[in-house]
Enzyme design. Sequence first.
Site, short mmCIF file in Angstrom:
data_model
loop_
_atom_site.label_atom_id
_atom_site.label_comp_id
_atom_site.label_asym_id
_atom_site.label_seq_id
_atom_site.Cartn_x
_atom_site.Cartn_y
_atom_site.Cartn_z
N ASN A 210 48.99 13.82 -6.84
CA ASN A 210 49.70 12.82 -7.64
C ASN A 210 50.35 11.66 -6.89
OD1 ASN A 210 49.14 14.44 -9.85
ND2 ASN A 210 51.01 15.63 -9.61
N LEU B 151 55.77 13.80 -5.85
CA LEU B 151 56.43 14.31 -4.64
C LEU B 151 57.92 13.94 -4.54
CD1 LEU B 151 55.48 16.00 -2.24
CD2 LEU B 151 54.24 14.03 -1.40
N CYS C 245 48.14 17.73 -2.72
CA CYS C 245 48.94 17.05 -3.74
C CYS C 245 48.08 16.04 -4.48
CB CYS C 245 50.15 16.34 -3.15
SG CYS C 245 51.02 15.44 -4.46
N LYS D 285 60.40 22.92 -2.41
CA LYS D 285 59.58 21.80 -2.89
C LYS D 285 58.88 21.14 -1.70
CE LYS D 285 58.01 18.17 -5.18
NZ LYS D 285 56.77 18.34 -5.98
N SER D 286 57.61 20.79 -1.87
CA SER D 286 56.90 20.08 -0.80
C SER D 286 57.71 18.86 -0.39
CB SER D 286 55.53 19.60 -1.29
OG SER D 286 54.67 20.70 -1.50
N GLY E 278 48.42 30.22 -10.21
CA GLY E 278 47.71 29.60 -11.31
C GLY E 278 47.60 30.48 -12.53
#
Length: 310
Positions: free
Chosen positions: A131, A73, A129, A45-46, A248
């Site tokens: 969000n 995040l 990102c 995960k980032s 995607g």
Amino acid sequence: MSLLSTSLLGTQFTNPLLNASGVWCRDKVELDALNASQAGSFVTKSCTLEPRTGNPEPRYFSTPMGSINSMGLPNEGYQYYLDYASQHDYSHKPLFLSLAGLSVADNLKMIEAISKANLPAVVELNLSCPNVPGKPQIAYDFDAMQTMLEAVTQQYDKPFGVKMPPYFDFAHFDAAAKILNSFPQVAFLTCINSIGNALVIDTESESVVIKPKNGFGGIGGDYVLPTALANVNAFYQRCPDKRIIGCGGVKTGEQVFQHILAGATLVQVGTELHEEGPGVFARLLTEVTALLERKGYKSIEEARGKLRTL
Ligand code: IRO
């Protein structure tokens, strides 16, 4: 060499599949499940300098055509993933570390620690990102992207990759590729992150479906496949010295094959992994193997970038 094996940055991969960062990779339990799955590699995960709980829930919603998320995040902080990476058995499968610092300085601190650890993990730097309230996507601000890459390449001496947002105009493909090509250390581009700031509406309740940002979030799944393929192919053509990781809209082996035709070396799975769990990789491998065999391919490398135009 087997049908599905491939290589990136001198590392061998038994197959091209891995998770999209953010899906099934937040903690050790999820990461171990990816490690045990049929995926050829996996990515964490980032992460940010400090742990984050992320945005308020509901923050992920699936629809018949895909998903919308505004996770914000949520992650355990970079040290957690660095510890995981330092205990990982790389002879079993390669591991990518995704970084999404909230500033240049934060990314430099994380990069410094990763440098010192001197692990075989490969960095995927998230420039896209969508969000974090109040934080625009870096890769939609070309000056900010240039500054970030200058800083990171000065601090870090290994090859790494960048996670890119989708672009929708040839002028933007050209401008982004020009910047990326001026950094030979950027060895691969992961195209694409979710299409940011979309809005899903539920008709009956006349409401948005996720809470953060009044319902605005990044979409994935069927909604994004053509945009993802376009971005993979646009950068495959414009960045001949770099590798592309496609991401995607992958739900079947056919879409894995389409990403490879467009130019992808590896292919990530996001929304469908969220829906189906890590068993998705075995199914996709069976499907893409059958497709390649039916078409008479002896290796996926043979199909890479072989998209025909009319
Ligand atoms: O909200 C997220 O955590 C998130 C991230 I960092 C990203 O890069 N892409 C995405 O769709 N969600």
